[in-house]
Scaffold this motif. Sequence first.
Motif, PDB file in Angstrom:
ATOM      1  N   GLY A 133       0.817  -1.213   0.000  1.00  0.00           N
ATOM      2  CA  GLY A 133       0.000   0.000   0.000  1.00  0.00           C
ATOM      3  C   GLY A 133       0.850   1.262   0.000  1.00  0.00           C
ATOM      4  N   ILE A 134       1.888   1.276   0.802  1.00  0.00           N
ATOM      5  CA  ILE A 134       2.779   2.438   0.847  1.00  0.00           C
ATOM      6  C   ILE A 134       3.461   2.637  -0.504  1.00  0.00           C
ATOM      7  N   LEU A 135       3.902   1.542  -1.129  1.00  0.00           N
ATOM      8  CA  LEU A 135       4.561   1.646  -2.427  1.00  0.00           C
ATOM      9  C   LEU A 135       3.598   2.106  -3.522  1.00  0.00           C
ATOM     10  N   ILE A 136       2.351   1.703  -3.444  1.00  0.00           N
ATOM     11  CA  ILE A 136       1.368   2.171  -4.430  1.00  0.00           C
ATOM     12  C   ILE A 136       1.201   3.678  -4.326  1.00  0.00           C
ATOM     13  N   VAL A 137       1.039   4.191  -3.112  1.00  0.00           N
ATOM     14  CA  VAL A 137       0.876   5.634  -2.913  1.00  0.00           C
ATOM     15  C   VAL A 137       2.142   6.382  -3.337  1.00  0.00           C
ATOM     16  N   GLY A 138       3.304   5.869  -2.948  1.00  0.00           N
ATOM     17  CA  GLY A 138       4.560   6.511  -3.327  1.00  0.00           C
ATOM     18  C   GLY A 138       4.780   6.520  -4.824  1.00  0.00           C
ATOM     19  N   ASN A 139       4.441   5.427  -5.491  1.00  0.00           N
ATOM     20  CA  ASN A 139       4.610   5.369  -6.942  1.00  0.00           C
ATOM     21  C   ASN A 139       3.666   6.321  -7.660  1.00  0.00           C
TER      22      ASN A 139
ATOM     23  N   ALA B 179      12.365   2.582 -10.225  1.00  0.00           N
ATOM     24  CA  ALA B 179      12.775   1.825  -9.048  1.00  0.00           C
ATOM     25  C   ALA B 179      11.577   1.528  -8.149  1.00  0.00           C
ATOM     26  N   GLY B 180      10.676   2.469  -8.045  1.00  0.00           N
ATOM     27  CA  GLY B 180       9.484   2.258  -7.229  1.00  0.00           C
ATOM     28  C   GLY B 180       8.586   1.169  -7.785  1.00  0.00           C
ATOM     29  N   PHE B 181       8.417   1.153  -9.107  1.00  0.00           N
ATOM     30  CA  PHE B 181       7.583   0.114  -9.705  1.00  0.00           C
ATOM     31  C   PHE B 181       8.234  -1.264  -9.597  1.00  0.00           C
TER      32      PHE B 181
END
Length: 129
Positions: A21-27, A48-50
């Motif tokens: 969830g955090i990575l989805i928001v950050g991406n 890198a985020g994806f």
Amino acid sequence: MTYSSESIGLFQIIIPAICTGILIVGNIQYLYIALKRRDKIHVSLSMAGFLSLGFVGSHLLNLIVGGIAGNPDAGRQIHRIEQVAVTFYLFVFPYFVSNLLILTKRWQKVNRVITMSGLIVSFIITVIA
């Protein structure tokens, strides 16, 4: 359910779910910034985020499919895909560094060779796997 002769605990599912969830928001944020500013540093961070999202998301999927659903064969295939996706960091990290640092022409050429070599090696590993 058991997976690899150990039971899957609640925290083993919750932690990757929160990280996903955090990575989805950050991406989403980095992609928005990259599209607005058209800056290569943000594009490389989005890449890198994806990759990170793909890794953590596939790990979560692996735990759910292989551990909770009790399908270890599918879990092994998901794990294999997860590890192949990690090889693309060989391309993303030098690309990020080349956009982050101010390099001389010589070091830009060296970094470009490292970046393209990482991309080629990643594709070769993907084709072999």
